[in-house]
Every structure is written in C-alpha cells, then in structure tokens.
Design a protein around this motif. Sequence first.
Motif, mmCIF file in Angstrom:
data_model
loop_
_atom_site.group_PDB
_atom_site.id
_atom_site.type_symbol
_atom_site.label_atom_id
_atom_site.label_comp_id
_atom_site.label_asym_id
_atom_site.label_seq_id
_atom_site.Cartn_x
_atom_site.Cartn_y
_atom_site.Cartn_z
ATOM 1 N N MET A 1 143.333 -47.614 -31.760
ATOM 2 C CA MET A 1 143.908 -46.619 -30.891
ATOM 3 C C MET A 1 144.207 -45.370 -31.721
ATOM 4 O O MET A 1 144.774 -45.460 -32.795
ATOM 5 C CB MET A 1 145.187 -47.181 -30.266
ATOM 6 C CG MET A 1 145.761 -46.335 -29.183
ATOM 7 S SD MET A 1 147.253 -47.024 -28.414
ATOM 8 C CE MET A 1 146.616 -48.453 -27.612
ATOM 9 N N LYS A 2 143.807 -44.202 -31.214
ATOM 10 C CA LYS A 2 144.012 -42.943 -31.930
ATOM 11 C C LYS A 2 144.759 -41.945 -31.059
ATOM 12 O O LYS A 2 144.701 -42.005 -29.835
ATOM 13 C CB LYS A 2 142.668 -42.338 -32.320
ATOM 14 C CG LYS A 2 141.873 -43.188 -33.279
ATOM 15 C CD LYS A 2 140.556 -42.543 -33.595
ATOM 16 C CE LYS A 2 139.736 -43.450 -34.485
ATOM 17 N NZ LYS A 2 138.420 -42.886 -34.760
ATOM 18 N N LEU A 3 145.420 -41.012 -31.723
ATOM 19 C CA LEU A 3 146.088 -39.930 -31.010
ATOM 20 C C LEU A 3 145.054 -39.008 -30.380
ATOM 21 O O LEU A 3 144.070 -38.638 -31.029
ATOM 22 C CB LEU A 3 146.933 -39.093 -31.966
ATOM 23 C CG LEU A 3 148.176 -39.714 -32.549
ATOM 24 C CD1 LEU A 3 148.776 -38.769 -33.585
ATOM 25 C CD2 LEU A 3 149.179 -40.013 -31.475
ATOM 26 N N PHE A 47 157.100 -43.049 -31.965
ATOM 27 C CA PHE A 47 156.634 -44.367 -32.402
ATOM 28 C C PHE A 47 157.728 -45.246 -32.995
ATOM 29 O O PHE A 47 157.628 -46.468 -32.946
ATOM 30 C CB PHE A 47 155.486 -44.225 -33.397
ATOM 31 C CG PHE A 47 154.246 -43.639 -32.781
ATOM 32 C CD1 PHE A 47 153.717 -44.168 -31.612
ATOM 33 C CD2 PHE A 47 153.615 -42.554 -33.351
ATOM 34 C CE1 PHE A 47 152.591 -43.639 -31.034
ATOM 35 C CE2 PHE A 47 152.478 -42.011 -32.780
ATOM 36 C CZ PHE A 47 151.966 -42.555 -31.613
ATOM 37 N N MET A 69 147.181 -41.287 -25.960
ATOM 38 C CA MET A 69 146.272 -41.986 -26.871
ATOM 39 C C MET A 69 144.846 -41.908 -26.324
ATOM 40 O O MET A 69 144.635 -41.598 -25.150
ATOM 41 C CB MET A 69 146.715 -43.443 -27.024
ATOM 42 C CG MET A 69 148.174 -43.615 -27.434
ATOM 43 S SD MET A 69 148.635 -42.765 -28.949
ATOM 44 C CE MET A 69 147.921 -43.838 -30.163
ATOM 45 N N SER A 73 146.515 -44.266 -22.641
ATOM 46 C CA SER A 73 147.929 -44.631 -22.642
ATOM 47 C C SER A 73 148.781 -43.393 -22.913
ATOM 48 O O SER A 73 148.391 -42.529 -23.702
ATOM 49 C CB SER A 73 148.225 -45.668 -23.724
ATOM 50 O OG SER A 73 147.533 -46.854 -23.474
ATOM 51 N N VAL A 104 156.743 -49.810 -27.011
ATOM 52 C CA VAL A 104 155.876 -48.933 -27.809
ATOM 53 C C VAL A 104 155.169 -49.746 -28.886
ATOM 54 O O VAL A 104 153.970 -49.585 -29.123
ATOM 55 C CB VAL A 104 156.682 -47.762 -28.413
ATOM 56 C CG1 VAL A 104 155.821 -46.946 -29.366
ATOM 57 C CG2 VAL A 104 157.251 -46.886 -27.314
ATOM 58 N N LEU A 107 152.367 -51.731 -27.267
ATOM 59 C CA LEU A 107 151.249 -50.885 -26.842
ATOM 60 C C LEU A 107 150.410 -50.406 -28.023
ATOM 61 O O LEU A 107 149.188 -50.480 -27.996
ATOM 62 C CB LEU A 107 151.774 -49.677 -26.061
ATOM 63 C CG LEU A 107 150.718 -48.656 -25.629
ATOM 64 C CD1 LEU A 107 149.798 -49.260 -24.579
ATOM 65 C CD2 LEU A 107 151.387 -47.405 -25.108
ATOM 66 N N THR A 108 151.078 -49.921 -29.070
ATOM 67 C CA THR A 108 150.363 -49.281 -30.173
ATOM 68 C C THR A 108 149.983 -50.231 -31.300
ATOM 69 O O THR A 108 149.046 -49.957 -32.042
ATOM 70 C CB THR A 108 151.208 -48.147 -30.782
ATOM 71 O OG1 THR A 108 152.399 -48.714 -31.357
ATOM 72 C CG2 THR A 108 151.559 -47.102 -29.740
ATOM 73 N N ILE A 110 151.741 -50.549 -33.885
ATOM 74 C CA ILE A 110 152.271 -49.958 -35.110
ATOM 75 C C ILE A 110 153.419 -50.821 -35.619
ATOM 76 O O ILE A 110 154.344 -51.130 -34.892
ATOM 77 C CB ILE A 110 152.747 -48.509 -34.870
ATOM 78 C CG1 ILE A 110 151.559 -47.632 -34.515
ATOM 79 C CG2 ILE A 110 153.482 -47.968 -36.100
ATOM 80 C CD1 ILE A 110 151.935 -46.222 -34.123
#
Length: 126
Positions: A1-3, A47, A69, A73, A104, A107-108, A110
């Motif tokens: 997933m990327k910004l 984040f 994202m 998302s 969060v 989802l990410t 991170i």
Amino acid sequence: MKLKRLQIENFGPHRSLDIEFGPGINVIRGQNRAGKTWILRALDMVFFNEGGLECITYGQKHFRIVVTMDDGSVIERYRDRAENAYVVNGTRYTAVGSGPFNPVLELTGIRAVQLDGKTESRPNIK
C-alpha cells in the motif's frame, strides 16, 4: 500500500496543502522553515496518532489531515478542543486517545520499526 494523496488543513504552518504523490520515490524539498517536517508530522499524526492541539495552526480552532492510499482507502484525522477523531474508510471513531490506533494499524499494516538498535512505536521524526 502506498500514499497517493495528502491533504492538510490548519496543521502547523499549513493552512491548506494538497499533495498528490507520484509512482516511485517522491522528494519533498524547500527552503528552511517552509514546512517540510510538518508534512512528516502530519503523517505521524495519521499513522501513529501522535501530537495534539499544539499542532493546530495559530489562530485556528481545528486541524484535519486526510490520507488517500493507492488502493482507495481513506484515513482522516480531525482534532479540536472538543473532538479527537478518525474516519477510516467511512467509519467514524471519536475519543481515540493517543498512541497507535488499531483500525489504522489493521488497514495499513504499519508496525513498530527498529532504529539504532531499539524498537520504536513510530518513526523518530521530531
């Protein structure tokens, strides 16, 4: 997933900022005190749920940060004196406290990173 996109309202020196990220590596550059670090702080706020009312632009009453994202998302972070909220893919959460926020994280994906041999709960960007 990327910004894909970052939108900032009333956060640090940024009254209104909209960044569309391109594929690959993106570089944020500018003069000293232009607000580059505040962009990283905004991502930290989204984040890792770090920071607070002190981040609101002087003279304003709230801040809003929206991250989109590349999979579509959307994570929104909102803060004022009465409300501390997230909206994650349309679901609103209030009274989220501080520190990593599970919706969060889920989802990410991170998680904690290791810097200089010790585990950190978030990047050391301050």
